[in-house]
Design a protein around this motif. Structure first.
Motif, PDB file in Angstrom:
ATOM      1  N   GLN A  81       0.811  -1.216   0.000  1.00 55.05           N
ATOM      2  CA  GLN A  81       0.000   0.000   0.000  1.00 55.05           C
ATOM      3  C   GLN A  81       0.850   1.275   0.000  1.00 55.05           C
ATOM      4  O   GLN A  81       0.309   2.366  -0.140  1.00 55.05           O
ATOM      5  CB  GLN A  81      -0.908   0.028   1.229  1.00 55.05           C
ATOM      6  N   LEU A  82       2.149   1.135   0.180  1.00 52.11           N
ATOM      7  CA  LEU A  82       3.024   2.310   0.211  1.00 52.11           C
ATOM      8  C   LEU A  82       3.134   2.905  -1.182  1.00 52.11           C
ATOM      9  O   LEU A  82       3.218   2.182  -2.178  1.00 52.11           O
ATOM     10  CB  LEU A  82       4.413   1.926   0.713  1.00 52.11           C
ATOM     11  N   ARG A  83       3.169   4.226  -1.243  1.00 51.77           N
ATOM     12  CA  ARG A  83       3.348   4.865  -2.545  1.00 51.77           C
ATOM     13  C   ARG A  83       4.782   4.615  -3.028  1.00 51.77           C
ATOM     14  O   ARG A  83       5.660   4.262  -2.235  1.00 51.77           O
ATOM     15  CB  ARG A  83       3.015   6.351  -2.466  1.00 51.77           C
ATOM     16  N   ASP A  84       5.011   4.813  -4.299  1.00 56.35           N
ATOM     17  CA  ASP A  84       6.327   4.559  -4.893  1.00 56.35           C
ATOM     18  C   ASP A  84       7.435   5.284  -4.134  1.00 56.35           C
ATOM     19  O   ASP A  84       7.288   6.448  -3.768  1.00 56.35           O
ATOM     20  CB  ASP A  84       6.349   5.008  -6.351  1.00 56.35           C
ATOM     21  N   GLY A  85       8.509   4.578  -3.926  1.00 54.63           N
ATOM     22  CA  GLY A  85       9.671   5.159  -3.267  1.00 54.63           C
ATOM     23  C   GLY A  85       9.676   5.008  -1.758  1.00 54.63           C
ATOM     24  O   GLY A  85      10.700   5.193  -1.123  1.00 54.63           O
ATOM     25  N   ARG A  86       8.533   4.682  -1.153  1.00 57.11           N
ATOM     26  CA  ARG A  86       8.493   4.481   0.298  1.00 57.11           C
ATOM     27  C   ARG A  86       8.803   3.028   0.612  1.00 57.11           C
ATOM     28  O   ARG A  86       8.578   2.142  -0.210  1.00 57.11           O
ATOM     29  CB  ARG A  86       7.111   4.835   0.851  1.00 57.11           C
TER      30      ARG A  86
END
Length: 116
Positions: A81-86
């Motif tokens: 569920q983390l956005r890209d890069g996280r």
């Protein structure tokens, strides 16, 4: 995260889980076990972490003795569920968690496991 979660062990057969904010970085330190009786706390911590704004969220697990496969699945689902890069940086997890992640979620980009 300024919340402290804790489920004390009710006896020798019921594990507990305590979670404390990390000093100086975004994340938590956990102690105890992640299993059936403590999974709601674990999932709550992960849900809060997904809502945080930092690129890296640390999970210090050196005092966690066991994470069941459902707990590992909750971590993988939260990382998804983390956005890209996280990402989650999981520090010193119990060996079974590392093996479970490697076996069932080997390509999960949102989880970095550190043994140091």
């Amino acid at each position: 995260m300024n919340t402290r979660y804790q489920v004390p062990a009710a006896g020798p057969r019921v594990p507990g889980l305590a979670v404390f904010p990390l000093a100086g970085r975004q994340g938590v330190r956990a102690a105890g076990e992640v299993g059936l009786t403590t999974r709601a706390i674990w999932e709550g911590v992960l849900e809060q972490a997904v809502r945080e704004d930092e690129d890296v969220y640390y999970l210090e697990l050196s005092d966690v003795t066991f994470v069941d496969v459902a707990g590992a699945g909750a971590l993988a689902a939260a990382a998804g569920q983390l956005r890209d890069g996280r990402r989650f940086v999981v520090r010193r997890p119990p060996p079974a968690l590392r093996r479970t992640l490697d076996l069932l979620w080997p390509d999960q980009a949102g989880i970095e496991v550190s043994t140091s």
